[in-house]
Design a protein around this motif. Structure first.
Motif, PDB file in Angstrom:
ATOM      1  N   ILE A  62       0.860  -1.197   0.000  1.00 13.81           N
ATOM      2  CA  ILE A  62       0.000   0.000   0.000  1.00 13.81           C
ATOM      3  C   ILE A  62       0.893   1.243   0.000  1.00 13.81           C
ATOM      4  CG2 ILE A  62      -1.912  -1.089   1.217  1.00 13.81           C
ATOM      5  CD1 ILE A  62      -0.770   0.371   3.781  1.00 13.81           C
ATOM      6  N   ASP A  63       0.273   2.408  -0.179  1.00 15.58           N
ATOM      7  CA  ASP A  63       1.023   3.663  -0.050  1.00 15.58           C
ATOM      8  C   ASP A  63       1.113   3.950   1.455  1.00 15.58           C
ATOM      9  OD1 ASP A  63       2.029   6.171  -0.065  1.00 15.58           O
ATOM     10  OD2 ASP A  63       0.620   6.990  -1.525  1.00 15.58           O
ATOM     11  N   TYR A  64       2.093   3.337   2.077  1.00 15.91           N
ATOM     12  CA  TYR A  64       2.192   3.321   3.546  1.00 15.91           C
ATOM     13  C   TYR A  64       2.205   4.732   4.132  1.00 15.91           C
ATOM     14  CZ  TYR A  64       3.757   1.769   8.148  1.00 15.91           C
ATOM     15  OH  TYR A  64       3.840   1.519   9.497  1.00 15.91           O
ATOM     16  N   ASP A  65       3.033   5.590   3.539  1.00 16.60           N
ATOM     17  CA  ASP A  65       3.183   6.939   4.111  1.00 16.60           C
ATOM     18  C   ASP A  65       1.882   7.727   4.042  1.00 16.60           C
ATOM     19  OD1 ASP A  65       5.735   6.481   4.871  1.00 16.60           O
ATOM     20  OD2 ASP A  65       6.623   7.256   3.011  1.00 16.60           O
ATOM     21  N   LYS A  66       1.112   7.494   2.980  1.00 15.49           N
ATOM     22  CA  LYS A  66      -0.154   8.215   2.850  1.00 15.49           C
ATOM     23  C   LYS A  66      -1.076   7.882   4.039  1.00 15.49           C
ATOM     24  CE  LYS A  66      -4.155   7.856  -0.052  1.00 15.49           C
ATOM     25  NZ  LYS A  66      -4.682   7.325  -1.271  1.00 15.49           N
ATOM     26  N   PHE A  67      -1.139   6.608   4.396  1.00 14.85           N
ATOM     27  CA  PHE A  67      -2.003   6.205   5.508  1.00 14.85           C
ATOM     28  C   PHE A  67      -1.425   6.693   6.841  1.00 14.85           C
ATOM     29  CE2 PHE A  67      -3.669   3.633   2.174  1.00 14.85           C
ATOM     30  CZ  PHE A  67      -5.021   3.529   2.482  1.00 14.85           C
ATOM     31  N   LYS A  68      -0.132   6.550   6.981  1.00 14.19           N
ATOM     32  CA  LYS A  68       0.504   6.947   8.238  1.00 14.19           C
ATOM     33  C   LYS A  68       0.327   8.461   8.463  1.00 14.19           C
ATOM     34  CE  LYS A  68       4.994   7.396  10.238  1.00 14.19           C
ATOM     35  NZ  LYS A  68       6.415   7.347   9.958  1.00 14.19           N
ATOM     36  N   ASN A  69       0.633   9.250   7.404  1.00 13.53           N
ATOM     37  CA  ASN A  69       0.557  10.701   7.561  1.00 13.53           C
ATOM     38  C   ASN A  69      -0.872  11.170   7.802  1.00 13.53           C
ATOM     39  OD1 ASN A  69       3.291  10.836   7.275  1.00 13.53           O
ATOM     40  ND2 ASN A  69       3.219  11.174   5.057  1.00 13.53           N
ATOM     41  N   ALA A  70      -1.821  10.519   7.111  1.00 11.93           N
ATOM     42  CA  ALA A  70      -3.227  10.902   7.316  1.00 11.93           C
ATOM     43  C   ALA A  70      -3.627  10.613   8.763  1.00 11.93           C
ATOM     44  CB  ALA A  70      -4.114  10.144   6.353  1.00 11.93           C
ATOM     45  N   ALA A  71      -3.134   9.505   9.308  1.00  8.80           N
ATOM     46  CA  ALA A  71      -3.473   9.160  10.697  1.00  8.80           C
ATOM     47  C   ALA A  71      -2.838  10.166  11.665  1.00  8.80           C
ATOM     48  CB  ALA A  71      -3.008   7.739  11.002  1.00  8.80           C
ATOM     49  N   ILE A  72      -1.613  10.584  11.377  1.00 11.53           N
ATOM     50  CA  ILE A  72      -0.951  11.581  12.250  1.00 11.53           C
ATOM     51  C   ILE A  72      -1.759  12.889  12.215  1.00 11.53           C
ATOM     52  CG2 ILE A  72       1.136  13.033  12.479  1.00 11.53           C
ATOM     53  CD1 ILE A  72       2.751  10.589  11.494  1.00 11.53           C
ATOM     54  N   ASP A  73      -2.176  13.310  11.019  1.00  7.46           N
ATOM     55  CA  ASP A  73      -2.952  14.551  10.877  1.00  7.46           C
ATOM     56  C   ASP A  73      -4.218  14.507  11.715  1.00  7.46           C
ATOM     57  OD1 ASP A  73      -1.188  15.573   9.168  1.00  7.46           O
ATOM     58  OD2 ASP A  73      -2.400  15.348   7.339  1.00  7.46           O
ATOM     59  N   ILE A  74      -4.895  13.354  11.664  1.00 10.81           N
ATOM     60  CA  ILE A  74      -6.173  13.246  12.376  1.00 10.81           C
ATOM     61  C   ILE A  74      -5.972  13.353  13.888  1.00 10.81           C
ATOM     62  CG2 ILE A  74      -7.849  11.448  13.037  1.00 10.81           C
ATOM     63  CD1 ILE A  74      -8.189  11.061   9.991  1.00 10.81           C
ATOM     64  N   VAL A  75      -4.942  12.693  14.376  1.00 14.65           N
ATOM     65  CA  VAL A  75      -4.680  12.738  15.818  1.00 14.65           C
ATOM     66  C   VAL A  75      -4.388  14.179  16.246  1.00 14.65           C
ATOM     67  CG1 VAL A  75      -3.114  11.922  17.634  1.00 14.65           C
ATOM     68  CG2 VAL A  75      -3.849  10.359  15.828  1.00 14.65           C
ATOM     69  N   GLN A  76      -3.692  14.929  15.373  1.00 15.92           N
ATOM     70  CA  GLN A  76      -3.265  16.281  15.779  1.00 15.92           C
ATOM     71  C   GLN A  76      -4.341  17.346  15.581  1.00 15.92           C
ATOM     72  OE1 GLN A  76       0.267  16.653  13.450  1.00 15.92           O
ATOM     73  NE2 GLN A  76       1.555  15.619  14.981  1.00 15.92           N
ATOM     74  N   LYS A  77      -5.413  17.029  14.859  1.00 17.11           N
ATOM     75  CA  LYS A  77      -6.447  18.036  14.566  1.00 17.11           C
ATOM     76  C   LYS A  77      -7.153  18.497  15.829  1.00 17.11           C
ATOM     77  CE  LYS A  77      -8.283  17.576   9.967  1.00 17.11           C
ATOM     78  NZ  LYS A  77      -9.164  16.803   9.154  1.00 17.11           N
ATOM     79  N   LEU A  94     -10.304  19.498  18.141  1.00 18.95           N
ATOM     80  CA  LEU A  94     -11.606  18.827  18.184  1.00 18.95           C
ATOM     81  C   LEU A  94     -12.628  19.438  17.217  1.00 18.95           C
ATOM     82  CD1 LEU A  94     -13.111  16.518  19.545  1.00 18.95           C
ATOM     83  CD2 LEU A  94     -13.894  18.139  21.270  1.00 18.95           C
ATOM     84  N   GLN A  95     -12.677  20.805  17.189  1.00 15.49           N
ATOM     85  CA  GLN A  95     -13.711  21.449  16.355  1.00 15.49           C
ATOM     86  C   GLN A  95     -13.514  21.172  14.863  1.00 15.49           C
ATOM     87  OE1 GLN A  95     -11.573  22.866  18.342  1.00 15.49           O
ATOM     88  NE2 GLN A  95     -10.581  24.658  17.447  1.00 15.49           N
ATOM     89  N   GLU A  96     -12.290  20.791  14.478  1.00  9.44           N
ATOM     90  CA  GLU A  96     -12.047  20.518  13.051  1.00  9.44           C
ATOM     91  C   GLU A  96     -12.263  19.038  12.708  1.00  9.44           C
ATOM     92  OE1 GLU A  96      -8.282  21.897  11.549  1.00  9.44           O
ATOM     93  OE2 GLU A  96      -8.531  23.795  12.635  1.00  9.44           O
ATOM     94  N   LYS A  97     -12.522  18.243  13.714  1.00 10.63           N
ATOM     95  CA  LYS A  97     -12.652  16.803  13.453  1.00 10.63           C
ATOM     96  C   LYS A  97     -13.991  16.496  12.779  1.00 10.63           C
ATOM     97  CE  LYS A  97      -9.232  15.129  16.512  1.00 10.63           C
ATOM     98  NZ  LYS A  97      -8.766  14.437  17.640  1.00 10.63           N
ATOM     99  N   SER A  98     -14.050  15.395  12.087  1.00 15.18           N
ATOM    100  CA  SER A  98     -15.252  15.055  11.326  1.00 15.18           C
ATOM    101  C   SER A  98     -16.387  14.644  12.259  1.00 15.18           C
ATOM    102  CB  SER A  98     -14.942  13.893  10.395  1.00 15.18           C
ATOM    103  OG  SER A  98     -14.756  12.740  11.176  1.00 15.18           O
TER     104      SER A  98
END
Ligand code: GDG
Length: 735
Positions: A238-253, A255-259
């Motif tokens: 898989i595109d490992y970095d794409k998944f990893k980076n997206a997960a890091i972004d979500i953790v750092q967002k 609360l008000q910006e979360k989905s």
């Protein structure tokens, strides 16, 4: 390497038409990501269906779509509704898909579907052929296009063709069920490189190639006339970095910006440490084992009631192939099971299964991967399964447990997962309990190993390894053709022939002067061969020797009246024209009485095999036996003989579908050398096709013209392709 083109059922864009405005929306799937890097880097085109049936769009719009696609280097293959129905929903998804996933009871055998599959594959091939230039490389994907490799190769032999199958290749006993099994294999064998996710699929494929086509396979290569096909396992990443980076972004967002999904998950689960989430994501497909997963979850709640109210299964089932009957039935079964589990274990504050029957945006997928404590991947058959890898890549805190079916290709790379049999719901239930109670330390230990491995072999590495192998196979194909006798070489040999005074010509018989025959005794020479030899013998400078593994009697009878010498039984006996037979070495046959009973026991146990007795050797023939059994038995026999041969000074020769036991220290090379000793030949020619002739090629002086029949690896200086090539070559010497 020259240009590399991609062919797949779908182009890597979906097309959105809004009031004549055309938008190309890039696909985000693994294949699109991996292949985009390849066709862009190698200036190729991507050939595939744009996803809109051609009868839904008028010509004007169709042209506009083509122009937009062209800007992205995409070449559309337009399909009508009927073609999509018969070729895609039909043969691809109602015949091949169930067959290759071991759902034999679901297979549709309608010949109409097959006919459409052939004609649509031809459409893809024709588009590719229009796009290709000599020397280009093409990489074809998946089960919808199994016939395309051969369709391209037969028209463009100079193009290097790769094929990758994304789903399992079934065992021969399942594959043989299909009436068009040979055609599918033949289609695939048009490729120069065939890739599977795992070695098991490769093994199954070899078994079908052997049994259906009878081709020779050694290691990972299939030899077909003048071609070598390489078959290998390339586990897709898989595109490992794409998944990893997206997960890091979500953790750092913040609360008000979360989905909204994330806020829901937080509200119900994430902020309560004793509430746990189990995740399940797939297309709604019967191969994915969804009903069993639900049953296992119910069993888990039943068996471990302490988790009731605390553990929720989030089940995302993406709608798929909704027009096919078995998928419609599966949807009802899953709906019913979800209702049953929720009815049995739920209450006003607790819904055991959160079920989503839809597709979610990428960000939501990452929310789920990074929030869930356990990922349940329990397909009953799956080529690879990328969800398992994506879950691993998204676990930024290195915890989480994956429960994995032993029937998914991905299991080969995920030994650290909790591995289950998808039909054993009790085992799955126990594994859920084990996963939920596993210490964080153990989770991390397992997860870090998994992450390292999945990161290393990502989708880009997968694609580049395949491309590298295409380069290698291209080189092998070239080297096979490199030593071929061409006009220039022919002229050189002709000139040296003309200028010589005394010529030694060694010719092997079977496979060189004549083709292989079914029975060892019906291989007598034809009229053309007799005439050719008469012509050569008539030249007094020529001393012709037939050098063969055969016995004295047959050759002497067949060539009565010829002015020819013989070396037979691999060099035991020789006979000069007009003289008596002479034993070239002190051979004995006293060993036969110990070896014969062993060979007989193999004949008894292996139908279709027989023993040929020569003066100083015994031969076990297995050409007509069932190929895989014969191969196993051949290995067994060699093993058994190994202990005997040292005591008796014997040798084992492995020929073409034969094992020959003969007196040691004798071979065609030693015999040929002895033959030319003390004579001043100024032209030596040796021709032969199998590995016993390699002795001759190696032993003869460097100045000799040694010529291998066939294009495989050889110590000979030159190659000709076939028996008819040998005959043309010999005829030209006297021109
Ligand atoms: C075939 C073979 C082989 C799923 N739901 C959503 C979504 N997905 C994405 C996942 C993953 C992909 O779909 C599914 O890939 P799998 O590999 O799990 O399964 P198949 O679709 O059956 O694929 C399979 C694969 O080809 C590759 O060779 O592994 O064995 O059957 O990437 O993330 N993506 C989005 N929303 C969803 O709701 N955006």
């Amino acid at each position: 390497m020259n240009r590399i083109h991609i062919v797949s059922n779908r182009l890597p864009f979906s097309i959105n038409v809004d009031n004549e405005k055309i938008d190309l929306i890039p696909s985000v799937g693994g294949l699109a990501t991996g292949m985009r890097s390849v066709y862009k880097e190698y200036n190729g085109k991507w050939i595939g269906w744009p996803g809109l049936p051609s009868d839904d769009i008028d010509e004007n719009l169709s042209n506009k779509i083509d122009t937009e696609l062209e800007k992205e280097d995409c070449v559309p293959v337009h399909l009508t509704k009927e073609e999509v129905d018969l070729y895609y929903d039909g043969f691809s998804n109602r015949t091949i898909w169930p067959l290759f996933h071991y759902f034999a009871q679901y297979i549709d055998y309608d010949p109409k579907l097959w006919e459409s599959f052939v004609s649509v594959n031809q459409k893809f091939a024709d588009k590719a052929i229009e796009t290709l230039e000599e020397g280009d490389t093409i990489w074809i994907h998946d089960y919808q296009l199994l016939l395309v490799p051969e369709m391209i190769k037969s028209k463009r032999p100079g193009v290097t063709v790769g094929f990758f199958l994304h789903i399992p290749f079934p065992s021969f006993e399942v594959f043989r069920i299909l009436p068009w099994r040979k055609e599918l294999i033949q289609g695939m064998l048009g490729a120069d490189l065939i890739g599977f996710h795992t070695y098991d699929y490769q093994r199954h494929f070899f078994s079908s190639v052997r049994r259906l086509m009878g081709y020779e396979i050694s290691f990972n290569q299939i030899q077909i006339e003048d071609r070598i096909i390489i078959v290998d396992a390339f586990p897709m990443g898989i595109d490992y970095d794409k998944f990893k980076n997206a997960a890091i972004d979500i953790v750092q967002k913040p609360l008000q910006e979360k989905s909204e999904l994330h806020r829901e998950l937080e509200k119900y689960f994430l902020l309560s440490p004793d509430r746990k989430l189990v995740l399940s994501i797939d297309r709604l497909d019967y191969s994915k084992g969804i009903p069993n997963r639900l049953k296992a979850f119910a069993e888990f709640l039943e068996k471990y009631p302490e988790f009731v109210g605390k553990v929720t299964l989030i089940m995302l089932a993406v709608p798929s192939r909704g027009t096919v009957e078995h998928y419609i039935n599966l949807k009802s079964e899953v709906d019913e099971l979800v209702g049953k589990v929720n009815g049995q274990f739920g209450n006003i504050n607790y819904t055991p299964v959160w079920y989503f029957y839809r597709s979610m945006p990428f960000e939501s997928l990452i929310e789920l991967y990074s929030s869930c404590d356990v990922c349940l991947v329990t397909p009953v058959r799956d080529g690879m399964n990328l969800v398992a890898k994506e879950y691993v890549a998204s676990r930024t805190n290195h915890t989480g447990v994956i429960i994995l079916s032993e029937m998914a290709g991905v299991v080969k790379e995920m030994g650290e997962a909790l591995i289950i049999n998808p039909n054993n719901t009790n085992e799955i239930a126990d594994s859920i309990q084990q996963a939920l109670t596993m210490s964080l330390e153990e989770q991390r230990e397992r997860m870090v190993f998994l992450q390292d491995r999945i990161k290393r072999y990502d989708v880009f590495k997968w694609a580049s390894e395949f491309v590298d192998s295409l380069g290698k196979v291209q080189k092998i194909q070239h080297s096979l053709h490199a030593k071929r006798v061409n006009t220039h070489i022919m002229e050189k040999i002709q000139s040296s022939y003309k200028n010589s005074k005394m010529r030694a010509i060694f010719l092997d018989y079977d496979g060189t002067l004549t083709g292989f025959k079914k029975k060892p005794n019906d291989a007598c020479p034809d009229k053309e061969l007799h005439e050719l030899l008469y012509k050569l013998e008539a030249d007094p400078k020529n001393i012709i020797t037939i050098i063969s593994g055969r016995d004295r009697e047959s050759l002497e009878n067949w060539f009565e009246g010829h002015k020819i010498n013989f070396i037979v039984e691999h060099g035991v006996w020789s006979k000069k024209f007009g003289k008596e037979w002479k034993m070239l070495t002190n051979a004995t046959d006293t060993w036969k009485s110990s070896i014969q009973p062993i060979l007989e026991s193999f004949v008894d146990r292996t139908p279709g095999t027989f023993i040929e007795e020569k003066n100083y050797s015994l031969v076990w023939h297995f050409r007509k036996a069932e190929p895989e059994q014969a191969e196993l038995r051949a290995n067994e026999l060699k093993d058994e003989l190994r202990t005997m041969i040292a005591n008796h000074n014997l040798e084992i020769l492995e020929g073409n579908k034969v094992i020959e036991v003969k007196t040691g220290g004798i071979n065609k090379g030693i015999a040929a050398l002895q033959f030319i000793k003390n004579k001043s030949f100024d032209f030596i020619l040796a021709m032969g096709d199998d590995w016993t002739d390699e002795y001759m090629f190696r032993e003869l002086p460097e100045t000799a013209y040694t010529i291998k029949v066939g294009l495989t690896h050889t110590a000979a200086n030159y190659k000709v392709e076939s028996v008819s090539g040998v005959r043309t070559f010999l005829a030209k010497l006297e021109e």
